[in-house]
Motif scaffolding. Structure first.
Motif, PDB file in Angstrom:
ATOM      1  N   THR A   1      -1.189 -12.087   2.875  1.00 22.51           N
ATOM      2  CA  THR A   1      -1.619 -11.927   1.246  1.00 22.51           C
ATOM      3  C   THR A   1      -1.165 -10.329   1.018  1.00 22.51           C
ATOM      4  O   THR A   1      -0.797 -10.104   0.034  1.00 22.51           O
ATOM      5  N   LEU A   2      -1.549  -9.538   1.999  1.00 24.16           N
ATOM      6  CA  LEU A   2      -1.374  -8.023   1.821  1.00 24.16           C
ATOM      7  C   LEU A   2       0.133  -7.776   1.567  1.00 24.16           C
ATOM      8  O   LEU A   2       0.495  -7.063   0.542  1.00 24.16           O
TER       9      LEU A   2
ATOM     10  N   ALA B   1      -7.466 -12.126  -4.501  1.00 26.59           N
ATOM     11  CA  ALA B   1      -8.286 -13.164  -4.027  1.00 26.59           C
ATOM     12  C   ALA B   1      -7.450 -14.679  -4.654  1.00 26.59           C
ATOM     13  O   ALA B   1      -6.314 -14.560  -5.444  1.00 26.59           O
TER      14      ALA B   1
ATOM     15  N   GLY C   1      -5.772 -12.348   5.856  1.00 30.05           N
ATOM     16  CA  GLY C   1      -5.162 -11.943   4.927  1.00 30.05           C
ATOM     17  C   GLY C   1      -3.924 -10.828   4.859  1.00 30.05           C
ATOM     18  O   GLY C   1      -3.767 -10.142   4.095  1.00 30.05           O
ATOM     19  N   LYS C   2      -3.288 -11.211   6.073  1.00 29.17           N
ATOM     20  CA  LYS C   2      -2.140 -10.168   6.458  1.00 29.17           C
ATOM     21  C   LYS C   2      -0.794 -10.560   5.574  1.00 29.17           C
ATOM     22  O   LYS C   2      -0.294  -9.671   4.715  1.00 29.17           O
TER      23      LYS C   2
ATOM     24  N   THR D   1      -8.350  -5.697  -3.669  1.00 26.70           N
ATOM     25  CA  THR D   1      -8.850  -6.776  -3.536  1.00 26.70           C
ATOM     26  C   THR D   1      -7.785  -7.928  -3.738  1.00 26.70           C
ATOM     27  O   THR D   1      -7.423  -7.777  -5.104  1.00 26.70           O
TER      28      THR D   1
ATOM     29  N   PRO E   1     -11.917 -13.708  -1.855  1.00 21.69           N
ATOM     30  CA  PRO E   1     -11.278 -12.796  -1.493  1.00 21.69           C
ATOM     31  C   PRO E   1     -10.381 -13.165  -0.298  1.00 21.69           C
ATOM     32  O   PRO E   1     -11.149 -13.540   0.748  1.00 21.69           O
ATOM     33  N   ALA E   2      -8.876 -12.545  -0.293  1.00 21.93           N
ATOM     34  CA  ALA E   2      -8.172 -12.912   0.940  1.00 21.93           C
ATOM     35  C   ALA E   2      -8.104 -11.550   1.591  1.00 21.93           C
ATOM     36  O   ALA E   2      -7.929 -11.292   2.816  1.00 21.93           O
ATOM     37  N   VAL E   3      -8.033 -10.439   0.641  1.00 22.41           N
ATOM     38  CA  VAL E   3      -7.876  -9.202   1.243  1.00 22.41           C
ATOM     39  C   VAL E   3      -8.964  -8.545   0.425  1.00 22.41           C
ATOM     40  O   VAL E   3      -8.993  -8.692  -0.834  1.00 22.41           O
ATOM     41  N   HIS E   4     -10.093  -7.970   0.882  1.00 20.46           N
ATOM     42  CA  HIS E   4     -11.246  -7.464   0.339  1.00 20.46           C
ATOM     43  C   HIS E   4     -11.497  -5.815   0.674  1.00 20.46           C
ATOM     44  O   HIS E   4     -11.700  -5.390   1.608  1.00 20.46           O
TER      45      HIS E   4
ATOM     46  N   ARG F   1      -9.873  -9.890   6.338  1.00 21.30           N
ATOM     47  CA  ARG F   1      -9.978  -9.578   5.068  1.00 21.30           C
ATOM     48  C   ARG F   1     -10.391  -8.459   4.751  1.00 21.30           C
ATOM     49  O   ARG F   1      -9.829  -7.989   4.057  1.00 21.30           O
TER      50      ARG F   1
ATOM     51  N   TRP G   1     -14.047 -20.892   3.523  1.00 24.33           N
ATOM     52  CA  TRP G   1     -14.614 -20.261   2.613  1.00 24.33           C
ATOM     53  C   TRP G   1     -16.043 -20.766   2.537  1.00 24.33           C
ATOM     54  O   TRP G   1     -16.485 -21.863   2.724  1.00 24.33           O
TER      55      TRP G   1
END
Lengths: 286, 254
Positions: free
Chosen positions: B46-47, B14, B43-44, B12, B19-22, B209, B236
């Motif tokens: 972000t990952l 955030a 969340g791409k 995760t 959370p952007a990737v959960h 996400r 959000w």
């Protein structure tokens, strides 16, 4: 009075000339990088930031070059480090954090000057007196030029990469912070070395104006560095001559000459100037 | 070239607790070629930034199998760079040599030759001395591919590498990806063009996400999974409660 006789006659003029050329060798290349980092005004900020150090140095140890330069160096490095670390930590953008720290530092400096020994002339601190360059000041300028040029040669590659693409260097594990802070320390060092001759404000002029002008001379980074040094040297020589002939304060005369060169190149420079944009040459076949 | 697998364990990431990737778990196998697909804000990016160590996981972990984050080649979305910077194409490409040459060592003749070859490989033969200010957006993207090529990285992350690029350039750069894939490098690319993904990428991670699907592209990209990905709310939720699914979070006393 001829153009050259005054320099032969007066040793303080020769000293000013040598000191000015030393500054012209080291400050403008830093300015070229500041322009590329979009931090053209940072020199101004750091120039103000060294003021409280100078004031404290003078208050504690009298009006000696060592005390005032040492104080200025410490204050400048402290502001630069605080701003740089705040920006790298991601708390805020570099320009914003610098603005915050330098304003506090400047206010502190003015407060200290007004409260400290009465003989400290704020005007002289801000605008300098190039004709009062003594041996110690000359040595400081020459050493600064040496340290700066050698440093730039050493950190050139990482500094260029960090300036162009900081994210790339970070992802490659290139310790971007170190090169960045090293570079900013050189900026502070140059401003401190120049403050006695040119004053904290005019020192920025010799750093930035040739750098801004250089982009109208060359399309490459190294070309701009060389051009900026040439422009600054010319400005120092012309400014000192102007100052002697027309009896103008020396610091402003040098900066005005740099400004005149900048405006001239802005209009007629070989690269991307107003004229170069207007010149119509027949387009090529392919 | 056998890179280690990249393993995500209940990851995760955030921003301000959102959370952007959960809760993402899975594995990028050595030499795999995976497209990361999903709506905006899924969340791409972000990952990818977590994979190179630029963002720290809020919980869960990333196992890079001993691979240093700096050994991962990363091509971010190009918009962030100053394309008026006074540098020549060869100089930008040469930055890819950083890990090999470091801050000081001079480049050997062989290395200089490789820079020329890399420029030629992305269709920029003869561009070595050209200032980057004169390049089009597509040519600049090719230049960044040349830099990535010179990094010689076992794992490559690309963030929307074909945005605003014409079809011919895209075809050229896809060929380059195929070549890297053939050399056994692990490739992870964020993409929006589903046709391209179906044609070129064996594996797909569909992210909203939370992972919607991760596996063979044909199975991951179905009408049903794509519909579920679209249901993700972009905004959000300011009234969101702490995630119950999170072992690391302090539990409320019963």
């Amino acid at each position: 009075m001829g153009l050259i006789e005054p320099f032969l006659e007066f040793s303080f003029l020769r000293r000013a000339l040598v000191g000015g050329i030393a500054l012209a060798l080291s400050a403008p290349p830093l300015g070229v990088f500041l322009v590329q980092r979009r931090l053209s005004l940072i020199g101004d900020a750091l120039g103000h930031a060294i003021l409280p150090g100078v004031a404290v140095g003078a208050a504690l140890f009298g009006l000696s070059l060592v005390a005032m330069s040492g104080g200025g160096l410490i204050a400048g490095l402290a502001v630069m480090l605080a701003a740089g670390l705040a920006a790298r930590g991601g708390a805020m953008r570099e320009d914003a954090s610098l603005a915050g720290f330098y304003l506090v530092s400047l206010a502190l400096g003015v407060a200290l000057v007004s409260w400290g020994p009465a003989q400290l002339d704020l005007l002289e601190l801000l605008f300098g007196s190039v004709l009062a360059v003594d041996d110690a000041a000359l040595l400081l300028m020459a050493s600064t030029a040496t340290v700066t040029l050698v440093s730039l040669a050493v950190i050139w590659r990482p500094l260029v990469i960090e300036t162009f693409d900081a994210g790339f260097l970070r992802a490659q594990g290139g310790r971007g912070a170190m090169w960045h802070l090293w570079f900013l320390a050189l900026v502070v060092l140059n401003l401190v070395a120049a403050f006695q001759a040119l004053g904290t404000l005019m020192a920025v002029g010799l750093m930035m104006l040739p750098a801004v002008a250089a982009r109208f001379v060359s399309p490459s980074l190294s070309g701009q560095v060389v051009a900026s040094v040439a422009i600054a040297t010319l400005a120092v020589v012309a400014g000192l001559t102007l100052s002697v002939q027309a009896d103008v304060a020396t610091g402003p005369a040098i900066v005005l000459c740099a400004g005149a060169l900048w405006l001239a190149l802005l209009v007629v420079g070989p690269e991307a100037s107003l004229l170069a944009r207007r010149v119509r040459r027949p387009h090529l076949a392919r | 070239m056998t890179p280690p697998p990249l393993v995500l364990d209940n990851l995760t990431v955030a921003f301000s607790r959102h959370p952007a990737v959960h809760h993402l778990s899975g594995r990028f196998a050595p030499g795999s070629m995976t497209a990361v697909v999903g709506p905006n804000g899924a969340g791409k990016t972000t990952l990818l930034r977590a994979l190179i160590g630029e963002l720290q996981p809020e919980s869960g972990r990333i196992d890079r199998g001993g691979l240093a984050p700096s050994a991962i080649g990363y091509l971010p979305q190009a918009a962030a760079l100053d394309r008026s910077f006074p540098l020549a194409c060869a100089e930008v490409a040469a930055m890819g040599m950083w890990r090999a040459a470091g801050p000081f060592r001079a480049l050997s003749a062989a290395e200089r030759e490789r820079i020329g070859e890399a420029l030629a490989a992305v269709g920029l033969r003869g561009f070595a001395a050209r200032p980057i200010a004169t390049l089009s957006a597509g040519q600049f993207q090719r230049l960044l591919f040349a830099r990535l090529l010179l990094q010689d990285a076992p794992v490559l992350l690309l963030d929307e590498p074909f945005n605003a690029i014409d079809s011919r350039t895209t075809a050229d750069l896809v060929r380059m990806l195929r070549r890297w894939h053939g050399e056994g490098r692990t490739i992870i690319a964020v993409l929006h063009d589903l046709e391209l993904v179906r044609a070129e990428f064996p594996d797909t991670l569909l992210l909203a996400r939370e992972p919607i699907a991760w596996g063979r592209t044909a199975e991951a990209l179905t009408a049903e999974t794509l519909f579920r990905a679209r249901l993700m709310a972009e905004a959000w939720d300011e009234t969101a409660e702490p995630c119950r699914n999170n072992e690391a979070a302090p539990r409320r006393a019963a």
